[in-house]
Design an enzyme around this catalytic site. Structure first.
Site, PDB file in Angstrom:
ATOM      1  N   ASP A 210       0.829  -1.190   0.000  1.00  0.00           N
ATOM      2  CA  ASP A 210       0.000   0.000   0.000  1.00  0.00           C
ATOM      3  C   ASP A 210       0.872   1.252   0.000  1.00  0.00           C
ATOM      4  O   ASP A 210       1.893   1.320   0.686  1.00  0.00           O
ATOM      5  CB  ASP A 210      -0.890  -0.022   1.247  1.00  0.00           C
ATOM      6  CG  ASP A 210      -1.885   1.111   1.303  1.00  0.00           C
ATOM      7  OD1 ASP A 210      -2.760   1.163   0.426  1.00  0.00           O
ATOM      8  OD2 ASP A 210      -1.786   1.931   2.234  1.00  0.00           O
ATOM      9  N   GLU A 279       1.663  -0.148  -4.950  1.00  0.00           N
ATOM     10  CA  GLU A 279       0.734   0.905  -5.348  1.00  0.00           C
ATOM     11  C   GLU A 279       1.460   2.245  -5.323  1.00  0.00           C
ATOM     12  O   GLU A 279       1.933   2.673  -4.270  1.00  0.00           O
ATOM     13  CB  GLU A 279      -0.457   0.960  -4.392  1.00  0.00           C
ATOM     14  CG  GLU A 279      -1.402   2.126  -4.675  1.00  0.00           C
ATOM     15  CD  GLU A 279      -2.282   2.491  -3.484  1.00  0.00           C
ATOM     16  OE1 GLU A 279      -3.393   2.988  -3.719  1.00  0.00           O
ATOM     17  OE2 GLU A 279      -1.852   2.301  -2.328  1.00  0.00           O
TER      18      GLU A 279
END
Length: 550
Positions: A210, A279
């Site tokens: 993330d 990401e």
């Protein structure tokens, strides 16, 4: 064991290259214990659906211990399962069931920040000289008591929160309850890499990282410069958020991250056939950063930016532009493309709100996604053609949507429960009222309704995933775009001795396309129909054509 037999059983270290990864949002996949919230046992029970779809792996969004201020993306214990999702034993069973079905398991690591309930932060905030005092990003105020710089939070307002115990500010790129870890501290890096080993030892096959470009901040805490309006892009944050008014060169995207990603990769290399996808959240330099993080073989295996998750309409020229820009930024890198995920409006609504034939639209866009160069992420419910749910303000759970309502309605609309059976309450997701409402229009698109219907979006996904696996050019090959033809997208995928032609009519009207030179033989098995005559082809609205160079 002979050398020959050992090579046969050796795991494929490149399984991720061209893999189709199915994203599962645990709260909304399947509730197994009747509390209205999905859980790990529910995921395990529904894995046959993923296997029948034909996906190679699952990516499971966070299920760790958490106060759930940001629904799992605020971790209070990296090495345990939150009771609402189950136990570590349930996770081990999930791994075993996935592997029995031939599915890899990737989990979501959130290590740019933790929850403010994490014991590390509780200790860090207790004084300015405790053993973990430097584990988070702390700073004195300016002389007038204001924050140390102009950095902003993605969730609105300053990226700094005042702590009265330490009499200092701490940094938070997201909620105030999500303090940023200080990865400049080697002890923090070491402890996070221990977390990585913990899950690898339990059998996971990889990670989704993330906010990977948020790991480091500028040590000098310099102000971000303003971003001129013409360059503002709302793909990382909604247009109503002043976060878009800055060029984020000091609060993220720092060069120090490269060395840490190499350390991370070295841990993965201690285990067989592990992969990681990062990401990259940046509206201006996204593809450039993807190139930096995936170059060579010592950092990320693959990354994704927000080009195909943004509101920008998907047109033939847009597809070619993004792919060409990625090729220039990351000539030896690898991308993982997605059209939908848990953070953005579902693409059938984002791009197809005005389309009359959404079934054909959904089918074509899935075929585009699954024939681009790179790996693929499919988001749960995408294979059913689910639209963005319209929720009332009183039903919202997402703090992001509550903060910016009504101009930005948050992320709940793409996070509503998966629909399995139209004949059962709550679409078969739960036996009680779920944490988010199940839209009536979604129940009409349940798995039970679409299974066996050859014209359904679900059967199209199953069919096309099987078609994709029959041609390695889609998973491994190079991509070359033909001359643009208004609303028709044309490219070829080539791997070894196979060249496959892909033609898409991205319009609501029947179109005609010129084929590139060559002896093209139409390929069966994908479900699209077209009329081919000579070097031209007639394609229905939202149609496609595939052929192999003889």
């Amino acid at each position: 064991m002979t050398i020959a037999s050992a090579s046969i059983t050796a795991p494929d270290k490149n399984w991720w290259r061209g893999a189709v990864i199915y994203q599962i949002y645990p709260r909304s996949f399947q509730d197994s214990n009747g509390d209205g919230i999905g859980d790990l046992k529910g995921i395990a029970a529904r894995l046959p659906h993923v296997a029948n779809l034909g996906a190679d792996a699952i990516w499971v969004s966070p299920f760790f211990m958490s106060p759930m201020r940001d629904f799992g993306y605020d971790v209070s214990d990296y090495e345990d399962v939150d009771p609402i999702f189950g136990t570590l034993t349930d996770f081990d069973s999930l791994i075993a069931e996935a592997h029995r079905l031939g599915i890899k398991v990737m989990i979501d690591l959130v290590i740019s920040h933790s929850s403010d309930r994490h014991p590390w932060f509780v200790e860090s905030r207790s004084s300015q000289n405790n053993p973990k005092a430097d584990w988070y990003v702390w700073s004195d105020s300016k002389p007038d008591g204001t924050p140390p710089n102009n950095w902003l939070s993605i969730f609105g307002g300053s990226a700094w929160a005042w702590d009265p115990t330490r009499m200092q500010y701490y940094m938070h790129n997201f909620l105030t309850s999500q303090p940023d870890l200080n990865l400049h501290n080697p002890e923090v890096q070491d402890r996070l890499l221990d977390v990585v080993r913990f899950w690898l030892d339990r059998g996971v096959d990889g990670f989704r990282l993330d906010t990977i470009n948020f790991y480091f901040h500028d040590r000098e805490l310099r102000d971000n410069p303003a971003l001129e309006p013409a360059r503002r892009n709302a793909s990382t944050a909604p247009a109503v958020n002043p976060y878009n008014f800055q060029e984020h060169i000091y609060d993220k995207n720092r060069p120090e991250n490269i060395a840490f990603l190499k350390r991370f990769r070295s841990v993965l290399e201690e285990y067989p056939a592990i992969a990681a996808v990062g990401e990259v959240g940046d509206s201006q330099r996204g593809l450039e950063i993807v190139g930096e993080y995936t170059s060579g073989d010592d950092k990320m295996h693959m990354c994704y930016a927000f080009e195909f998750l943004s509101p920008d309409a998907l047109t033939p020229s847009r597809v070619e532009e993004v792919m060409s820009d990625f090729g220039a930024a990351a000539p030896d890198g690898w991308a993982c493309w997605a059209f939908s995920n848990h953070d953005v409006m579902r693409h059938v609504s984002r791009w197809g709100s005005l389309v009359a034939d959404r079934e054909a639209f959904a089918k074509q866009y899935s075929a585009i996604l699954m024939t681009l160069r790179g790996s693929v992420c499919l988001y749960q419910g995408e294979e059913l053609g689910l639209t963005e749910a319209e929720l009332a303000y009183q039903d919202l759970q997402d703090p992001y949507g509550i903060q910016f309502w009504p101009e930005f309605k948050g992320r709940d609309g793409c996070r509503t429960p998966m629909v399995w059976d139209s004949q059962v309450a709550q679409g078969g997701f739960s036996t009680v009222k779920p944490w988010l409402p199940v839209p009536v229009e979604h129940i009409l698109r349940a798995v039970s309704v679409q299974s066996g219907d050859e014209n359904s979006v679900l059967e199209h996904y199953r069919r096309f995933l099987a078609f994709r696996k029959q041609h390695l050019a889609f998973a491994k090959g190079e991509i070359v775009f033909a001359e643009p033809q208004e609303e028709v997208l044309v490219y070829t995928r080539k791997f070894e001795d196979e060249t496959v032609l892909c033609v898409f009519n991205m319009s609501a009207s029947e179109g005609t396309a010129d084929l590139p030179e060559g002896n093209w033989q139409a390929l069966p098995g994908h479900g699209f129909t077209s009329n081919n005559y000579g070097n031209k082809i007639d394609i229905p609205a939202w149609g496609a054509y595939f052929a192999r160079l003889a």
